[in-house]
Design a protein around this motif. Structure first.
Motif, mmCIF file in Angstrom:
data_model
loop_
_atom_site.group_PDB
_atom_site.id
_atom_site.type_symbol
_atom_site.label_atom_id
_atom_site.label_comp_id
_atom_site.label_asym_id
_atom_site.label_seq_id
_atom_site.Cartn_x
_atom_site.Cartn_y
_atom_site.Cartn_z
ATOM 1 N N TYR A 1 36.072 60.045 40.525
ATOM 2 C CA TYR A 1 36.228 58.638 41.059
ATOM 3 C C TYR A 1 37.350 58.071 40.413
ATOM 4 O O TYR A 1 37.725 58.218 39.203
ATOM 5 N N SER A 2 37.928 57.374 41.247
ATOM 6 C CA SER A 2 38.893 56.427 40.787
ATOM 7 C C SER A 2 38.033 55.266 40.166
ATOM 8 O O SER A 2 37.076 54.888 40.568
ATOM 9 N N MET A 3 38.632 54.625 38.856
ATOM 10 C CA MET A 3 37.644 53.298 38.406
ATOM 11 C C MET A 3 38.559 52.123 38.478
ATOM 12 O O MET A 3 39.819 52.110 38.465
ATOM 13 N N GLY A 4 37.576 51.115 38.672
ATOM 14 C CA GLY A 4 38.472 49.818 38.685
ATOM 15 C C GLY A 4 37.485 48.869 37.914
ATOM 16 O O GLY A 4 36.422 49.051 37.699
ATOM 17 N N TRP A 5 38.357 47.613 37.587
ATOM 18 C CA TRP A 5 37.497 46.739 36.676
ATOM 19 C C TRP A 5 38.110 45.280 37.579
ATOM 20 O O TRP A 5 39.064 45.286 37.930
ATOM 21 N N PHE A 6 36.876 44.449 37.599
ATOM 22 C CA PHE A 6 36.967 43.313 38.477
ATOM 23 C C PHE A 6 36.403 42.057 37.711
ATOM 24 O O PHE A 6 35.605 42.651 36.608
ATOM 25 N N ARG A 7 36.589 41.043 37.819
ATOM 26 C CA ARG A 7 35.856 39.883 37.251
ATOM 27 C C ARG A 7 35.646 38.901 38.248
ATOM 28 O O ARG A 7 36.283 38.404 39.184
ATOM 29 N N GLN A 8 34.840 37.874 37.747
ATOM 30 C CA GLN A 8 34.150 36.789 38.566
ATOM 31 C C GLN A 8 33.858 35.541 37.547
ATOM 32 O O GLN A 8 33.080 35.816 36.825
ATOM 33 N N ALA A 9 34.786 34.601 37.689
ATOM 34 C CA ALA A 9 34.450 33.287 36.908
ATOM 35 C C ALA A 9 33.738 32.340 37.819
ATOM 36 O O ALA A 9 33.683 32.519 39.019
ATOM 37 N N PRO A 10 32.879 31.597 37.212
ATOM 38 C CA PRO A 10 31.961 30.507 37.796
ATOM 39 C C PRO A 10 32.609 29.819 38.919
ATOM 40 O O PRO A 10 33.918 29.229 38.455
ATOM 41 N N GLN B 1 26.487 46.627 36.124
ATOM 42 C CA GLN B 1 25.788 45.217 36.194
ATOM 43 C C GLN B 1 26.665 44.056 35.366
ATOM 44 O O GLN B 1 26.438 42.758 35.955
ATOM 45 N N GLY B 2 27.711 44.309 34.870
ATOM 46 C CA GLY B 2 28.591 43.073 34.275
ATOM 47 C C GLY B 2 28.448 42.857 32.844
ATOM 48 O O GLY B 2 27.526 43.035 32.349
ATOM 49 N N THR B 3 29.535 42.515 32.436
ATOM 50 C CA THR B 3 29.306 41.872 30.934
ATOM 51 C C THR B 3 30.369 40.615 30.847
ATOM 52 O O THR B 3 31.393 40.585 31.325
ATOM 53 N N GLN B 4 29.709 39.576 29.855
ATOM 54 C CA GLN B 4 30.485 38.461 29.855
ATOM 55 C C GLN B 4 31.416 38.399 28.898
ATOM 56 O O GLN B 4 31.222 38.905 27.726
ATOM 57 N N VAL B 5 32.844 37.914 29.216
ATOM 58 C CA VAL B 5 33.727 37.675 28.120
ATOM 59 C C VAL B 5 34.039 35.959 28.398
ATOM 60 O O VAL B 5 34.237 35.439 29.525
ATOM 61 N N SER C 1 45.828 39.199 23.764
ATOM 62 C CA SER C 1 46.507 38.028 24.108
ATOM 63 C C SER C 1 45.240 37.150 25.106
ATOM 64 O O SER C 1 45.865 36.760 26.028
ATOM 65 N N LEU C 2 44.155 37.350 24.919
ATOM 66 C CA LEU C 2 43.053 36.553 25.977
ATOM 67 C C LEU C 2 43.586 35.139 25.834
ATOM 68 O O LEU C 2 43.859 34.427 25.002
ATOM 69 N N LYS C 3 43.206 34.669 27.070
ATOM 70 C CA LYS C 3 43.356 33.135 27.392
ATOM 71 C C LYS C 3 42.130 32.664 27.993
ATOM 72 O O LYS C 3 41.357 33.308 28.462
ATOM 73 N N PRO C 4 41.870 31.314 27.944
ATOM 74 C CA PRO C 4 40.567 30.636 28.311
ATOM 75 C C PRO C 4 40.504 31.169 29.884
ATOM 76 O O PRO C 4 39.248 31.174 30.551
ATOM 77 N N ASP C 5 41.651 31.076 30.490
ATOM 78 C CA ASP C 5 41.494 31.581 32.051
ATOM 79 C C ASP C 5 40.846 33.074 32.203
ATOM 80 O O ASP C 5 40.533 33.355 33.491
ATOM 81 N N ASP C 6 40.954 33.896 31.335
ATOM 82 C CA ASP C 6 40.345 35.192 31.338
ATOM 83 C C ASP C 6 38.767 35.312 31.490
ATOM 84 O O ASP C 6 37.940 36.251 31.415
ATOM 85 N N THR C 7 38.154 33.953 31.040
ATOM 86 C CA THR C 7 36.677 33.931 30.938
ATOM 87 C C THR C 7 36.096 34.020 32.299
ATOM 88 O O THR C 7 36.271 33.652 33.394
#
Length: 123
Positions: A32-41, A115-119, A85-91
């Protein structure tokens, strides 16, 4: 079928680093190809990065290019996302996903999700 479990999220100050891991079980992730996605509130799901089956090709969202690195270790059925170099917008909640049809930045191309992991990045 492949099952995915993310780990490595947490609380970090702006400018800090985290490494997310995504462990695959069942049918191995090497096909499989693998991806990372994110979702902010309150926001839509957003593509972060993806990597080809062999690991030879990787693609990034402009918002993380130069700061995040996706990699994979097929022998361990694990995909990583090194975030610097994480930013608050990466939350956000970060999800890994598996795609048997190739790399894609579209969430709809990925049939298998963790299931996701919170950053959380504090300012």
């Amino acid at each position: 079928q492949v099952q995915l479990v993310e780990s490595g999220g947490g609380l970090v100050q702006a400018g800090g680093s985290l490494r997310l891991s995504c462990a695959a079980s069942g049918r191995t992730s090497s096909g499989y190809s693998m991806g990372w996605f994110r979702q902010a509130p309150g926001k839509e799901q957003e593509f972060v990065a993806c990597i080809s089956e062999s690991g030879g090709r990787a693609f990034y969202a402009d918002s993380v290019k130069g700061r995040f690195t996706i990699s994979r270790e097929n022998a361990d059925n694990t995909v990583y996302l090194q975030m610097n170099s994480l930013k608050p917008d990466d939350t956000a909640v970060y999800y890994c996903a598996a795609n048997p049809w190739g790399t894609s930045s579209s969430p709809g191309a990925y049939p298998y999700w963790g299931q996701g992991t919170q950053v959380t990045v504090s300012s």
